[in-house]
Design a protein around this motif. Sequence first.
Motif, PDB file in Angstrom:
ATOM      1  N   GLN A 137      56.686 103.373 -11.631  1.00  0.00           N
ATOM      2  CA  GLN A 137      56.955 103.868 -12.979  1.00  0.00           C
ATOM      3  C   GLN A 137      55.654 104.035 -13.765  1.00  0.00           C
ATOM      4  OE1 GLN A 137      59.721 101.222 -14.886  1.00  0.00           O
ATOM      5  NE2 GLN A 137      61.498 102.128 -13.894  1.00  0.00           N
ATOM      6  N   GLY A 138      54.757 103.061 -13.625  1.00  0.00           N
ATOM      7  CA  GLY A 138      53.495 103.105 -14.348  1.00  0.00           C
ATOM      8  C   GLY A 138      52.667 104.326 -13.999  1.00  0.00           C
ATOM      9  N   VAL A 139      52.643 104.683 -12.709  1.00  0.00           N
ATOM     10  CA  VAL A 139      51.876 105.853 -12.261  1.00  0.00           C
ATOM     11  C   VAL A 139      52.392 107.121 -12.932  1.00  0.00           C
ATOM     12  CG1 VAL A 139      51.427 107.362 -10.285  1.00  0.00           C
ATOM     13  CG2 VAL A 139      51.113 104.891 -10.057  1.00  0.00           C
ATOM     14  N   LEU A 140      53.722 107.303 -12.917  1.00  0.00           N
ATOM     15  CA  LEU A 140      54.305 108.511 -13.502  1.00  0.00           C
ATOM     16  C   LEU A 140      54.150 108.543 -15.021  1.00  0.00           C
ATOM     17  CD1 LEU A 140      57.553 108.905 -11.352  1.00  0.00           C
ATOM     18  CD2 LEU A 140      55.452 110.235 -11.205  1.00  0.00           C
ATOM     19  N   LEU A 141      54.329 107.396 -15.660  1.00  0.00           N
ATOM     20  CA  LEU A 141      54.159 107.333 -17.113  1.00  0.00           C
ATOM     21  C   LEU A 141      52.707 107.619 -17.515  1.00  0.00           C
ATOM     22  CD1 LEU A 141      56.346 104.176 -17.872  1.00  0.00           C
ATOM     23  CD2 LEU A 141      56.827 106.513 -18.626  1.00  0.00           C
ATOM     24  N   LEU A 153      62.452 108.612 -19.625  1.00  0.00           N
ATOM     25  CA  LEU A 153      61.108 108.197 -20.009  1.00  0.00           C
ATOM     26  C   LEU A 153      60.047 109.220 -19.624  1.00  0.00           C
ATOM     27  CD1 LEU A 153      61.060 104.371 -19.145  1.00  0.00           C
ATOM     28  CD2 LEU A 153      61.525 105.473 -21.334  1.00  0.00           C
ATOM     29  N   VAL A 154      60.247 109.899 -18.504  1.00  0.00           N
ATOM     30  CA  VAL A 154      59.251 110.887 -18.041  1.00  0.00           C
ATOM     31  C   VAL A 154      59.724 112.311 -18.330  1.00  0.00           C
ATOM     32  CG1 VAL A 154      58.231 109.403 -16.271  1.00  0.00           C
ATOM     33  CG2 VAL A 154      60.198 110.825 -15.679  1.00  0.00           C
ATOM     34  N   SER A 155      60.539 112.467 -19.370  1.00  0.00           N
ATOM     35  CA  SER A 155      61.084 113.779 -19.707  1.00  0.00           C
ATOM     36  C   SER A 155      59.988 114.792 -20.031  1.00  0.00           C
ATOM     37  CB  SER A 155      62.049 113.660 -20.895  1.00  0.00           C
ATOM     38  OG  SER A 155      61.383 113.105 -22.019  1.00  0.00           O
ATOM     39  N   ILE A 156      58.902 114.338 -20.624  1.00  0.00           N
ATOM     40  CA  ILE A 156      57.807 115.255 -20.977  1.00  0.00           C
ATOM     41  C   ILE A 156      57.166 115.812 -19.716  1.00  0.00           C
ATOM     42  CG2 ILE A 156      55.553 115.433 -22.111  1.00  0.00           C
ATOM     43  CD1 ILE A 156      56.533 113.116 -23.940  1.00  0.00           C
ATOM     44  N   MET A 157      56.876 114.937 -18.766  1.00  0.00           N
ATOM     45  CA  MET A 157      56.263 115.382 -17.519  1.00  0.00           C
ATOM     46  C   MET A 157      57.211 116.308 -16.745  1.00  0.00           C
ATOM     47  SD  MET A 157      54.438 113.146 -14.516  1.00  0.00           S
ATOM     48  CE  MET A 157      55.946 112.506 -13.811  1.00  0.00           C
ATOM     49  N   LEU A 158      58.506 115.956 -16.726  1.00  0.00           N
ATOM     50  CA  LEU A 158      59.486 116.799 -16.034  1.00  0.00           C
ATOM     51  C   LEU A 158      59.594 118.164 -16.710  1.00  0.00           C
ATOM     52  CD1 LEU A 158      62.299 114.162 -15.322  1.00  0.00           C
ATOM     53  CD2 LEU A 158      60.689 115.159 -13.673  1.00  0.00           C
ATOM     54  N   GLY A 178      46.141 103.346 -17.579  1.00  0.00           N
ATOM     55  CA  GLY A 178      46.353 104.092 -16.332  1.00  0.00           C
ATOM     56  C   GLY A 178      45.987 105.553 -16.494  1.00  0.00           C
ATOM     57  N   ALA A 179      46.341 106.147 -17.638  1.00  0.00           N
ATOM     58  CA  ALA A 179      45.984 107.546 -17.902  1.00  0.00           C
ATOM     59  C   ALA A 179      44.470 107.721 -17.928  1.00  0.00           C
ATOM     60  CB  ALA A 179      46.590 107.996 -19.229  1.00  0.00           C
ATOM     61  N   ALA A 180      43.774 106.743 -18.506  1.00  0.00           N
ATOM     62  CA  ALA A 180      42.310 106.793 -18.545  1.00  0.00           C
ATOM     63  C   ALA A 180      41.721 106.722 -17.143  1.00  0.00           C
ATOM     64  CB  ALA A 180      41.776 105.644 -19.406  1.00  0.00           C
ATOM     65  N   VAL A 181      42.279 105.859 -16.298  1.00  0.00           N
ATOM     66  CA  VAL A 181      41.807 105.728 -14.914  1.00  0.00           C
ATOM     67  C   VAL A 181      42.029 107.041 -14.156  1.00  0.00           C
ATOM     68  CG1 VAL A 181      42.191 104.567 -12.709  1.00  0.00           C
ATOM     69  CG2 VAL A 181      42.100 103.227 -14.832  1.00  0.00           C
TER      70      VAL A 181
END
Length: 441
Positions: free
Chosen positions: A23-27, A187-192, A319-322
Motif C-alpha cells: 500500500q505504501g508503494v502505491l500511495l 485511497l489510490v483513486s488519483i493514481m487510478l 516514500g514519494a521523495a525516495v
Amino acid sequence: MNKQAFHNDDAILDVYEKPGLGQGVLLSLQHMFAMFGSTVLVPILVGINPSIALLSSGVGTLVHMLLTHFKIPAYLGSSFAFVATMQALMRMDGYPAIAQGAVAAGLVYVVVALIIGKIGSGWVNKVLPPIVVGPIIIVIGLSLATTAANDAMMKSAKYNLTYFGVAIFTLVMTLFFQMYFKGFTSLVSIMLGIVCGYILSCFVGIVDFSGVQKAAWFSLPALELPGISYKLKFYPAAILTMAPIAFVTMTEHMGHIMVLNSLTKRNFFKNPGLHRTMMGDGLSTIIAGFIGGPPTTSYGENIGVLAMTKVHSVWVLAGAAVFAIIFSFIGKIAALIESIPMPVIGGISFLLFGTIASNGLKILVDDKIDFGEKRNMLIASVILVVGIGGAYLQLGSFQLTSVALSTIMGMLLNWILPKKAASERALEEKKHEKQEGKIYQ
C-alpha cells in the motif's frame, strides 16, 4: 518517529502511522505523480535538466522532514515564483548565477528561521486568525484554477475537444474510484484516474513517446557543482533579484502550513515550530542551488492529495521523495511519467486544487465566522478578489504574487479595521438604550 498521544480520528492514516509495504508503494507513487508535472516543468521553462529537479525535490523533502522531526506531511518541489527571474539570469549568465541566487534565497529563509526561533511564533495566531486564514486557503486553491483549466485544454490556442475530453474523463474516473469503491482502491483513486486518463490519451494519440525512446535506462543527473562544473564567480545581481523573492514564498509557505494544520488537526506553527519548517525550506533550496536544481517550495498538489485521500502519513510522503530520487537516475521511467499529457494532469487538478479551496471554507464554517459582521465581510472580500483575480505588485524585478499580496492585505486589514463598524456600534447602542429604558420602566 515516536507515536504522538494525539490521534486525528478523521484520518485514515494519521501523520505517524505507517502503511503496509504494498500500500505504501502505491500511495507514495500517487504523490509522486501529483508533483511530477510541476516539478519538471519549472526546469524545462528555465533550461535546467529536469532530472536534477527531481533529485533536489526528493533530497529537499527528506531534509525538511529531518529538520521538522518527521512531524509534517509536506512535499517540496520546484518553485514557480522564481521562474521569470531564473529565465532572465539564464539568458545573461547561465546556471552559475541562478545557483548563487537560489543559495541566497535559501539563506534568507535560514536567517528568518533563526529570528523566529528567538522570538517565537505566538504572533502567528494574532496576525492570522480564522477570518484571514480561511479566505487565504481558498485563494491558494482557486488561484491555481486557471493552471488546471489551461492544462486541461493543453494551453492550446485553438480549442480542442479531445484535450478537454481527456481531462473530464480523467476527473470522472477519479471521482468514480473515490465514491464507488472503498478500502485501498478509494485511497489510490488519483493514481487510478491518471492511469485511466493516460490509457485514453494513448488511444486518441496525444501521448508523445519520443522522449521515452531516446532516454537511457540509467543515467546520472547532470549535476551543476560549484568549482567543478563551473568556475566560481560572484553574481551580485542574481543575489539581489532572487533573495527578496524568498519573502514572497514565505507567505505561501505559511499558507500551506495553515492548510496542513486544518487537515491534520494540529498546530505545526507550535510543534515542531515555524522556525523548523522555515529552516527546512531554506536548506532544501540551498541544496538545490548547490547541485544544479531550481529553488524548492511546499506543494499544493500534494496537500490536495492529502485532503482527498485522508492519508496523512509522513512515511508516504517520504516514500514519494525516495521514488523521486530513484527516478532521477532511471531515464526511461522519468521520461514515461514526463509523457503524461497536460489534460490528464489538468483533470486531476480540477479536483486537487478545489479540495484545497474547500478546506478554506471548512475553516470558516468550523470557526462559525459571522459574515453578518461588516469587518469579516470586508476582510474576506478583499482577500478573495485580490488573490483569485491575480493582482500582483511589481517593483522592478521584484514581484509580489497574488497569493502573497492577498495574504499581506488580509493581515493588514485584520490589524487596522475595528472590531465593529460605526453603524454596527450605533445599532448596538440603540438596542442597549432600549433595554435600559425597559428596565427603568
